[in-house]
Scaffold this motif. Structure first.
Motif, short mmCIF file in Angstrom:
data_model
loop_
_atom_site.label_atom_id
_atom_site.label_comp_id
_atom_site.label_asym_id
_atom_site.label_seq_id
_atom_site.Cartn_x
_atom_site.Cartn_y
_atom_site.Cartn_z
N THR A 75 0.85 -1.32 0.17
CA THR A 75 -0.21 0.13 -0.17
C THR A 75 1.01 1.41 -0.09
OG1 THR A 75 -0.08 -0.05 2.37
CG2 THR A 75 -1.87 -1.11 1.21
N LYS A 76 0.50 2.26 -0.71
CA LYS A 76 1.19 3.53 -0.60
C LYS A 76 0.82 4.51 0.45
CE LYS A 76 1.17 3.69 -5.81
NZ LYS A 76 0.80 4.64 -6.89
N PRO A 77 1.89 5.05 1.10
CA PRO A 77 1.42 5.97 2.21
C PRO A 77 0.70 7.22 1.71
CG PRO A 77 3.69 6.12 1.46
CD PRO A 77 3.29 5.14 0.76
N ASN A 78 -0.14 7.60 2.76
CA ASN A 78 -0.88 8.76 2.32
C ASN A 78 -0.34 9.82 1.78
OD1 ASN A 78 -3.09 7.48 3.63
ND2 ASN A 78 -2.79 8.41 5.65
N PRO A 79 -0.71 10.44 0.71
CA PRO A 79 -0.16 11.60 -0.04
C PRO A 79 0.04 12.70 0.82
CG PRO A 79 -2.22 11.43 -0.78
CD PRO A 79 -2.05 10.07 0.13
N LYS A 80 0.99 13.63 0.62
CA LYS A 80 1.19 14.84 1.42
C LYS A 80 0.06 15.64 1.07
CE LYS A 80 5.47 17.04 2.63
NZ LYS A 80 6.52 17.65 2.32
N ARG A 81 -0.51 16.61 2.46
CA ARG A 81 -1.62 17.22 2.40
C ARG A 81 -1.09 18.69 1.56
NH1 ARG A 81 -4.03 21.38 5.25
NH2 ARG A 81 -6.16 21.19 5.57
#
Length: 92
Positions: A75-81
């Motif tokens: 899984t990909k980490p959450n994208p930067k806000r």
């Protein structure tokens, strides 16, 4: 360990040669492969001595071939806000 395995083979007529037993254990392998879009776990054939050893030790040999679920994709980490940064709780 050798003493424990010798105790498991106390029946008359069952006396495995240690070099052969270790060689047979070394040959026992399991691999995962893909065939026609399905994942499979396949193991090598177990010799009669190894089958007896596992049975006496109350260890179940895995099935010769078994279809399994494919491994989960990472899984990909959450994208930067994006946008304005959040305000902090303290006043500056």
């Amino acid at each position: 360990m050798q003493k424990h395995l010798d105790d498991l083979f106390l029946e008359p007529g069952v006396a495995p040669e240690w070099k052969e037993l270790l060689r047979d254990l070394d040959r026992l392998q399991q691999v995962r492969l893909q065939h026609r879009g399905a994942d499979w776990r396949v193991r090598t054939d177990a010799t009669p001595t190894i089958t007896t050893l596992f049975r006496k030790a109350h260890i179940a040999l895995p099935p010769r071939a078994k279809q399994t679920a494919p491994p989960k994709a990472p899984t990909k980490p959450n994208p930067k806000r994006l946008g304005r940064p959040k305000r902090s709780a303290t006043l500056s």
